[in-house]
Design an enzyme around this catalytic site. Structure first.
Site, short mmCIF file in Angstrom:
data_model
loop_
_atom_site.label_atom_id
_atom_site.label_comp_id
_atom_site.label_asym_id
_atom_site.label_seq_id
_atom_site.Cartn_x
_atom_site.Cartn_y
_atom_site.Cartn_z
N TYR A 144 -41.12 92.10 -76.74
CA TYR A 144 -41.66 90.79 -76.35
C TYR A 144 -42.93 90.49 -77.13
O TYR A 144 -43.09 89.39 -77.69
CB TYR A 144 -41.93 90.77 -74.84
CG TYR A 144 -42.48 89.45 -74.35
CD1 TYR A 144 -41.65 88.35 -74.19
CD2 TYR A 144 -43.83 89.31 -74.03
CE1 TYR A 144 -42.15 87.13 -73.74
CE2 TYR A 144 -44.33 88.10 -73.58
CZ TYR A 144 -43.49 87.02 -73.44
OH TYR A 144 -43.99 85.81 -73.00
N LYS A 148 -43.45 87.27 -79.90
CA LYS A 148 -44.49 86.26 -79.75
C LYS A 148 -45.53 86.37 -80.87
O LYS A 148 -46.05 85.34 -81.36
CB LYS A 148 -45.16 86.40 -78.38
CG LYS A 148 -44.25 86.04 -77.21
CD LYS A 148 -43.84 84.58 -77.26
CE LYS A 148 -43.11 84.15 -76.00
NZ LYS A 148 -42.79 82.70 -76.01
#
Length: 269
Positions: A144, A148
Site C-alpha cells: 500500500y 501511494k
C-alpha cells in the site's frame, strides 16, 4: 461566477463521498464515480457516473458523458483506492498487481482521460489523493505504501510536464480517517503456521484500530476545498492528526535506523 465541474473517483462512499457532499454545498457541480450504480439505487448526494479505474473503456465512456453534459471538467479528484495488508513474502503477486492497478495505474488512466479536455480549456486542476503511508515503508503495509508513494512521484513529474497547458496538479496525503476502507481491503490471512503469525496479527489489529479511531473525513474535504481555491497549489499537502504529520518531519531529520526503531516501537515489533 461560473459553476465549477468536479469529478471524484470512488465518490459513492468514504472520503470521496464526504468531499463530494461538501463541495456541492459550496456550489460546485459534483460528479462521483462508482463501479456499479446498481449498488446505490437511492444515492442522491450528487450525480454518479459508472466507472472502473481499472477499465479504460468505462473511463472513456464516463468522461465523454460528463463532457456531453457540462462541456468541461474543471477538477479531477483521483480518490478511488484499495487497501492491502500482509507480509510481503506471503502476499500473492496477483493481489499486489491488483492494488497497483487501482492505486497507481488507475489515477494515471484517469489523468490521461481528462488531460485532452483540460488542454482544450487551457485550465484544470488534478488532485491525487495519496496517503501519509506513501512517505514511509510501513510494516505489513509495504505494498500500500509503495502504491501511494509511486503516485506521489508521478504527480511531481507530471505537474512539470503539463504546466505550459494551464493545468495544475497536486498531491493530497490523508492520514487515518474513519472510513469503510477496511471492509474492502485485501489482507493476507494470518496463518497459524506462518513465521509472521504473531507480529502480523498484532499489527493488523493495530491498523484496524487506527482506522476505526480515525478523524472525520470532512477534514479532507475542507483541505480539498482550500486547494481548489488556491491560485498556485503546492506540490504536496498532508491532512491528519498532529502525530501523523509530525512523523513525516521526524523521518526527514532523524537517521534512518532511529526512525525505523520508532516504527518498530509503535507497532510493538
Amino acid at each position: 461566477m461560473e459553476q465549477k465541474v468536479v469529478l471524484i473517483t470512488g465518490g459513492s462512499s468514504g472520503i470521496g463521498k464526504s468531499i463530494g457532499i461538501f463541495l456541492k454545498l459550496k456550489g460546485f457541480k459534483v460528479y462521483g464515480t462508482t463501479r456499479s450504480k446498481a449498488k446505490y439505487p437511492d444515492f442522491d448526494a450528487f450525480d454518479l457516473l459508472e466507472l472502473d479505474v481499472k477499465k479504460e473503456a468505462t473511463i472513456t465512456a464516463a468522461i465523454s458523458e460528463l463532457i456531453k453534459r457540462e462541456a468541461k471538467i474543471d477538477v479531477l479528484i483521483n480518490n478511488a483506492g484499495v487497501g492491502i495488508t500482509g507480509p510481503i513474502e506471503e502476499t500473492p503477486n496477483e493481489e499486489i498487481l491488483k492494488a497497483f492497478d487501482t492505486n497507481f495505474h488507475g489515477p494515471i488512466r484517469m489523468m490521461k482521460g481528462v488531460l485532452p479536455q483540460m488542454r482544450i480549456q487551457k485550465s484544470g486542476l488534478i488532485i491525487n489523493i495519496t496517503s501519509i503511508a506513501g512517505y514511509m515503508g510501513l510494516p505489513y503495509r509495504g505494498i500500500y505504501s509503495a502504491s501511494k508513494g509511486a503516485l506521489e512521484l508521478v504527480t511531481e513529474a507530471m505537474r512539470m510536464e503539463i504546466k505550459d497547458f494551464g493545468i495544475q496538479m497536486t498531491n493530497l496525503a490523508p492520514g487515518d480517517f474513519a472510513t469503510n476502507i477496511a471492509s474492502g481491503r485485501y489482507h493476507a490471512p494470518v496463518h497459524k503456521d506462518s513465521p509472521y503469525q504473531k507480529p502480523y496479527g498484532a499489527t493488523l489489529t493495530a491498523i484496524n484500530n487506527d482506522v476505526d479511531s480515525g478523524g472525520d473525513p470532512i477534514q479532507v474535504a475542507h483541505k480539498v476545498f482550500a486547494v481548489i481555491n488556491s491560485s498556485s497549489p503546492k506540490v504536496h499537502y498532508k491532512v491528519g492528526d498532529f502525530m501523523q504529520k509530525f512523523s513525516l518531519l521526524l523521518k526527514k531529520i532523524l537517521p534512518d535506523k532511529v526512525y525505523e526503531k520508532l516504527l518498530l516501537n509503535h507497532y510493538k515489533l
